[in-house]
Design a protein around this motif. Sequence first.
Motif, PDB file in Angstrom:
ATOM      1  N   VAL A  85     -27.373 -50.389 -24.950  1.00  0.00           N
ATOM      2  CA  VAL A  85     -26.844 -49.383 -25.866  1.00  0.00           C
ATOM      3  C   VAL A  85     -25.931 -48.480 -25.041  1.00  0.00           C
ATOM      4  CG1 VAL A  85     -27.410 -47.569 -27.521  1.00  0.00           C
ATOM      5  CG2 VAL A  85     -28.950 -49.518 -27.236  1.00  0.00           C
ATOM      6  N   LEU A  86     -24.618 -48.647 -25.233  1.00  0.00           N
ATOM      7  CA  LEU A  86     -23.614 -48.024 -24.384  1.00  0.00           C
ATOM      8  C   LEU A  86     -22.818 -46.988 -25.165  1.00  0.00           C
ATOM      9  CD1 LEU A  86     -22.330 -51.427 -22.986  1.00  0.00           C
ATOM     10  CD2 LEU A  86     -24.093 -49.969 -21.971  1.00  0.00           C
ATOM     11  N   LEU A  96     -25.779 -40.819 -21.710  1.00  0.00           N
ATOM     12  CA  LEU A  96     -26.828 -41.730 -21.260  1.00  0.00           C
ATOM     13  C   LEU A  96     -26.585 -43.133 -21.784  1.00  0.00           C
ATOM     14  CD1 LEU A  96     -30.189 -39.808 -21.860  1.00  0.00           C
ATOM     15  CD2 LEU A  96     -28.983 -40.114 -19.710  1.00  0.00           C
ATOM     16  N   SER A  97     -26.824 -44.123 -20.957  1.00  0.00           N
ATOM     17  CA  SER A  97     -26.949 -45.499 -21.439  1.00  0.00           C
ATOM     18  C   SER A  97     -28.431 -45.809 -21.558  1.00  0.00           C
ATOM     19  CB  SER A  97     -26.285 -46.479 -20.476  1.00  0.00           C
ATOM     20  OG  SER A  97     -27.018 -46.535 -19.259  1.00  0.00           O
ATOM     21  N   VAL A  98     -28.783 -46.667 -22.503  1.00  0.00           N
ATOM     22  CA  VAL A  98     -30.168 -47.119 -22.655  1.00  0.00           C
ATOM     23  C   VAL A  98     -30.133 -48.638 -22.724  1.00  0.00           C
ATOM     24  CG1 VAL A  98     -32.259 -47.041 -24.033  1.00  0.00           C
ATOM     25  CG2 VAL A  98     -30.813 -45.018 -23.876  1.00  0.00           C
ATOM     26  N   GLN A  99     -30.945 -49.291 -21.898  1.00  0.00           N
ATOM     27  CA  GLN A  99     -30.888 -50.739 -21.788  1.00  0.00           C
ATOM     28  C   GLN A  99     -32.290 -51.328 -21.762  1.00  0.00           C
ATOM     29  OE1 GLN A  99     -27.548 -49.736 -18.560  1.00  0.00           O
ATOM     30  NE2 GLN A  99     -28.188 -51.877 -18.433  1.00  0.00           N
ATOM     31  N   PHE A 128     -29.333 -45.077 -17.386  1.00  0.00           N
ATOM     32  CA  PHE A 128     -28.485 -44.556 -16.321  1.00  0.00           C
ATOM     33  C   PHE A 128     -27.773 -43.301 -16.814  1.00  0.00           C
ATOM     34  CE2 PHE A 128     -28.613 -49.032 -14.974  1.00  0.00           C
ATOM     35  CZ  PHE A 128     -28.798 -48.909 -13.610  1.00  0.00           C
ATOM     36  N   ARG A 129     -27.579 -42.372 -15.888  1.00  0.00           N
ATOM     37  CA  ARG A 129     -26.790 -41.177 -16.195  1.00  0.00           C
ATOM     38  C   ARG A 129     -25.992 -40.798 -14.952  1.00  0.00           C
ATOM     39  NH1 ARG A 129     -29.201 -35.675 -19.007  1.00  0.00           N
ATOM     40  NH2 ARG A 129     -27.250 -35.073 -20.031  1.00  0.00           N
ATOM     41  N   ARG A 130     -24.750 -40.432 -15.127  1.00  0.00           N
ATOM     42  CA  ARG A 130     -23.887 -40.073 -13.989  1.00  0.00           C
ATOM     43  C   ARG A 130     -24.419 -38.832 -13.304  1.00  0.00           C
ATOM     44  NH1 ARG A 130     -18.211 -40.184 -13.093  1.00  0.00           N
ATOM     45  NH2 ARG A 130     -17.886 -39.485 -10.947  1.00  0.00           N
ATOM     46  N   LEU A 155     -38.608 -39.157 -23.112  1.00  0.00           N
ATOM     47  CA  LEU A 155     -37.856 -39.660 -24.262  1.00  0.00           C
ATOM     48  C   LEU A 155     -37.861 -41.183 -24.297  1.00  0.00           C
ATOM     49  CD1 LEU A 155     -34.813 -37.197 -24.134  1.00  0.00           C
ATOM     50  CD2 LEU A 155     -36.676 -37.204 -25.806  1.00  0.00           C
ATOM     51  N   LEU A 156     -37.714 -41.816 -23.140  1.00  0.00           N
ATOM     52  CA  LEU A 156     -37.764 -43.282 -23.090  1.00  0.00           C
ATOM     53  C   LEU A 156     -39.143 -43.792 -23.504  1.00  0.00           C
ATOM     54  CD1 LEU A 156     -35.815 -44.101 -19.790  1.00  0.00           C
ATOM     55  CD2 LEU A 156     -34.987 -44.274 -22.137  1.00  0.00           C
TER      56      LEU A 156
END
Length: 223
Positions: free
Chosen positions: A127-128, A177-180, A189-191, A205-206
Amino acid sequence: METTWLIPVIAVAVGAGVIALVAAIGVALRSSRGSSAPSDVVPGRPPFAAGPPGPELLQRLGIARLVRRATGVVQWQVEGREALAARTDGRGWATTRGAWSTRATTSGLAHSLVAVRLPGPLPAINVLSEGVIGSHVDVESSGFNRARDIRTDDDRHAHAVLTPRVIALLQDLPEDLSVQVVGDHLISFRRGVPTAAEVLQRAALLAQIAAAIPAFVYDGLGD
C-alpha cells in the motif's frame, strides 16, 4: 637588544593555542556525533530489547533484496505480537504476478522500519502513497483509491485482506507511510530516522491493522 625572554612567551602562547584547538575539535566531534545519531531507540531501554543483526532481520522480513542495510534493530511486544524496528538505508517493495516480477527500491536515504508479525504468511500487498495515478486494485473507498496505490501478487487475496475496517485504519495513517504485507509480517517504512515515540505509536497502529485482517485469509481462498 636582548630578545631571549620572547621564547618562553611564544612557547606558552603556542601551547595555549594548541590546547584550544584540540578542545574545539573535541567539541565539534561530540556535536557532530550527537547530531548524526542514528536514532533514539535504544536496545535495553524499556520496552525495547536488542533485536537480531541487520542482515538476519532483512532475511527474516523477506526484504533482503530490497534493502541493503539495517542498523539499531530493536524488538518488543505490542498487543501480544512481536514487533521489530530498525533504521534502514532505504526502502523497497516487490510483486510477482505469474512470470512477471516488479521491484522498486530507494537507497541512500535514512528510513525508519517497523514490522509486526502476522499469524501466517500472505501474498505480497504493498500500500503505497508516492507517485499514485490510480490504484492497481480498487477498493470500496474512492478516496483511498485516489490516495494510495495497491501493488499485490494476488488481487483476490488483496480484496479479502483489505476489508472496510482495514481500509479505515489505513486511512488514519500519515500519508508518508507505506504499509506492506511481506510473508508473515506487516511492514511499514517512513522517511527519516527512528524515534522511540513514533516507533511505538506506529507499531500499535500496525497491530490494530493486523488484528482487523480476517482469519480466513490465512487458510487460502480456494480455487
